[in-house]
Design a protein around this motif. Sequence first.
Motif, short mmCIF file in Angstrom:
data_model
loop_
_atom_site.label_atom_id
_atom_site.label_comp_id
_atom_site.label_asym_id
_atom_site.label_seq_id
_atom_site.Cartn_x
_atom_site.Cartn_y
_atom_site.Cartn_z
N ALA A 60 0.83 -1.20 0.00
CA ALA A 60 0.00 0.00 0.00
C ALA A 60 0.87 1.25 0.00
CB ALA A 60 -0.94 0.00 1.20
N ARG A 61 1.92 1.26 0.79
CA ARG A 61 2.81 2.42 0.85
C ARG A 61 3.49 2.66 -0.50
NH1 ARG A 61 3.30 7.28 2.33
NH2 ARG A 61 5.42 7.94 2.51
N THR A 62 3.87 1.60 -1.16
CA THR A 62 4.48 1.72 -2.49
C THR A 62 3.49 2.34 -3.47
OG1 THR A 62 5.90 -0.17 -2.06
CG2 THR A 62 5.58 0.45 -4.36
N LEU A 63 2.23 1.89 -3.43
CA LEU A 63 1.21 2.45 -4.32
C LEU A 63 1.00 3.93 -4.03
CD1 LEU A 63 -1.40 -0.46 -4.31
CD2 LEU A 63 0.19 0.16 -6.15
N ILE A 64 1.02 4.31 -2.75
CA ILE A 64 0.87 5.72 -2.37
C ILE A 64 2.04 6.53 -2.92
CG2 ILE A 64 0.86 7.31 -0.41
CD1 ILE A 64 -0.70 5.05 1.12
N GLU A 65 3.24 6.00 -2.82
CA GLU A 65 4.41 6.69 -3.36
C GLU A 65 4.32 6.85 -4.87
OE1 GLU A 65 7.18 8.13 -1.91
OE2 GLU A 65 6.10 7.85 -0.02
N LEU A 66 3.60 5.95 -5.53
CA LEU A 66 3.41 6.02 -6.98
C LEU A 66 2.25 6.95 -7.36
CD1 LEU A 66 3.96 2.28 -7.93
CD2 LEU A 66 5.46 4.22 -8.45
N GLY A 67 1.62 7.57 -6.36
CA GLY A 67 0.59 8.57 -6.64
C GLY A 67 -0.83 8.16 -6.34
N TRP A 68 -1.04 6.96 -5.82
CA TRP A 68 -2.40 6.51 -5.49
C TRP A 68 -2.86 7.23 -4.22
CZ3 TRP A 68 -4.35 1.08 -6.68
CH2 TRP A 68 -3.77 0.59 -7.85
N GLU A 69 -4.19 7.43 -4.12
CA GLU A 69 -4.78 7.90 -2.86
C GLU A 69 -4.68 6.78 -1.83
OE1 GLU A 69 -6.07 10.89 -2.05
OE2 GLU A 69 -5.41 11.63 -4.00
N ALA A 70 -4.53 7.13 -0.56
CA ALA A 70 -4.33 6.13 0.49
C ALA A 70 -5.46 5.12 0.56
CB ALA A 70 -4.15 6.81 1.84
N THR A 71 -6.71 5.59 0.56
CA THR A 71 -7.83 4.64 0.66
C THR A 71 -7.92 3.74 -0.56
OG1 THR A 71 -9.18 6.59 0.18
CG2 THR A 71 -9.48 5.58 2.31
N THR A 72 -7.59 4.27 -1.73
CA THR A 72 -7.61 3.46 -2.94
C THR A 72 -6.53 2.39 -2.87
OG1 THR A 72 -8.37 5.39 -4.18
CG2 THR A 72 -7.50 3.55 -5.46
N ALA A 73 -5.36 2.74 -2.38
CA ALA A 73 -4.27 1.78 -2.25
C ALA A 73 -4.64 0.67 -1.26
CB ALA A 73 -2.99 2.48 -1.80
N ILE A 74 -5.22 1.04 -0.14
CA ILE A 74 -5.62 0.06 0.88
C ILE A 74 -6.69 -0.87 0.32
CG2 ILE A 74 -6.79 -0.22 3.11
CD1 ILE A 74 -5.29 2.40 3.94
N GLU A 75 -7.67 -0.30 -0.35
CA GLU A 75 -8.74 -1.12 -0.93
C GLU A 75 -8.19 -2.06 -1.99
OE1 GLU A 75 -11.46 1.89 -2.20
OE2 GLU A 75 -12.32 2.12 -0.19
N ALA A 76 -7.22 -1.61 -2.77
CA ALA A 76 -6.61 -2.46 -3.80
C ALA A 76 -5.89 -3.63 -3.16
CB ALA A 76 -5.66 -1.65 -4.66
N VAL A 77 -5.16 -3.39 -2.07
CA VAL A 77 -4.46 -4.48 -1.39
C VAL A 77 -5.47 -5.46 -0.81
CG1 VAL A 77 -3.01 -5.04 0.62
CG2 VAL A 77 -2.38 -3.14 -0.89
N GLN A 78 -6.51 -4.94 -0.19
CA GLN A 78 -7.51 -5.81 0.42
C GLN A 78 -8.30 -6.60 -0.63
OE1 GLN A 78 -9.53 -2.85 2.78
NE2 GLN A 78 -8.39 -3.43 4.61
N ALA A 79 -8.48 -6.05 -1.81
CA ALA A 79 -9.24 -6.72 -2.87
C ALA A 79 -8.36 -7.67 -3.68
CB ALA A 79 -9.87 -5.69 -3.80
N GLY A 80 -7.06 -7.60 -3.49
CA GLY A 80 -6.14 -8.41 -4.28
C GLY A 80 -6.08 -9.85 -3.83
#
Length: 53
Positions: free
Chosen positions: A22-42
Amino acid sequence: MRNSGVLVRRNAGYNRFGLVIARTLIELGWEATTAIEAVQAGTIPLGLNNSLT
Protein backbone atom coordinates in the motif's frame (compact mmCIF):
# COMPACT_ATOMS: atom_id res chain seq x y z
CA MET A 1 2.12 4.78 -16.44
CA ARG A 2 1.33 1.74 -18.52
CA ASN A 3 -0.43 -1.28 -17.09
CA SER A 4 2.14 -3.71 -15.78
CA GLY A 5 2.21 -6.46 -13.21
CA VAL A 6 4.41 -6.70 -10.18
CA LEU A 7 5.20 -9.85 -8.26
CA VAL A 8 5.95 -9.48 -4.57
CA ARG A 9 6.79 -12.46 -2.40
CA ARG A 10 6.44 -12.61 1.35
CA ASN A 11 7.63 -15.02 3.98
CA ALA A 12 5.40 -14.00 6.88
CA GLY A 13 3.46 -11.02 8.14
CA TYR A 14 0.23 -10.34 6.24
CA ASN A 15 -0.24 -6.82 7.64
CA ARG A 16 3.41 -5.84 7.17
CA PHE A 17 3.32 -7.14 3.63
CA GLY A 18 0.11 -5.28 2.83
CA LEU A 19 1.50 -2.14 4.42
CA VAL A 20 4.59 -2.22 2.20
CA ILE A 21 2.50 -2.73 -0.93
CA ALA A 22 0.00 0.00 0.00
CA ARG A 23 2.81 2.42 0.85
CA THR A 24 4.48 1.72 -2.49
CA LEU A 25 1.21 2.45 -4.32
CA ILE A 26 0.87 5.72 -2.37
CA GLU A 27 4.41 6.69 -3.36
CA LEU A 28 3.41 6.02 -6.98
CA GLY A 29 0.59 8.57 -6.64
CA TRP A 30 -2.40 6.51 -5.49
CA GLU A 31 -4.78 7.90 -2.86
CA ALA A 32 -4.33 6.13 0.49
CA THR A 33 -7.83 4.64 0.66
CA THR A 34 -7.61 3.46 -2.94
CA ALA A 35 -4.27 1.78 -2.25
CA ILE A 36 -5.62 0.06 0.88
CA GLU A 37 -8.74 -1.12 -0.93
CA ALA A 38 -6.61 -2.46 -3.80
CA VAL A 39 -4.46 -4.48 -1.39
CA GLN A 40 -7.51 -5.81 0.42
CA ALA A 41 -9.24 -6.72 -2.87
CA GLY A 42 -6.14 -8.41 -4.28
CA THR A 43 -4.87 -11.92 -3.85
CA ILE A 44 -3.97 -11.33 -0.20
CA PRO A 45 -7.32 -11.48 1.63
CA LEU A 46 -5.68 -10.98 5.03
CA GLY A 47 -3.46 -8.11 3.90
CA LEU A 48 -4.20 -4.94 5.85
CA ASN A 49 -7.04 -6.57 7.71
CA ASN A 50 -7.14 -3.94 10.47
CA SER A 51 -10.13 -1.63 10.54
CA LEU A 52 -9.77 1.80 8.89
CA THR A 53 -11.83 3.45 11.65
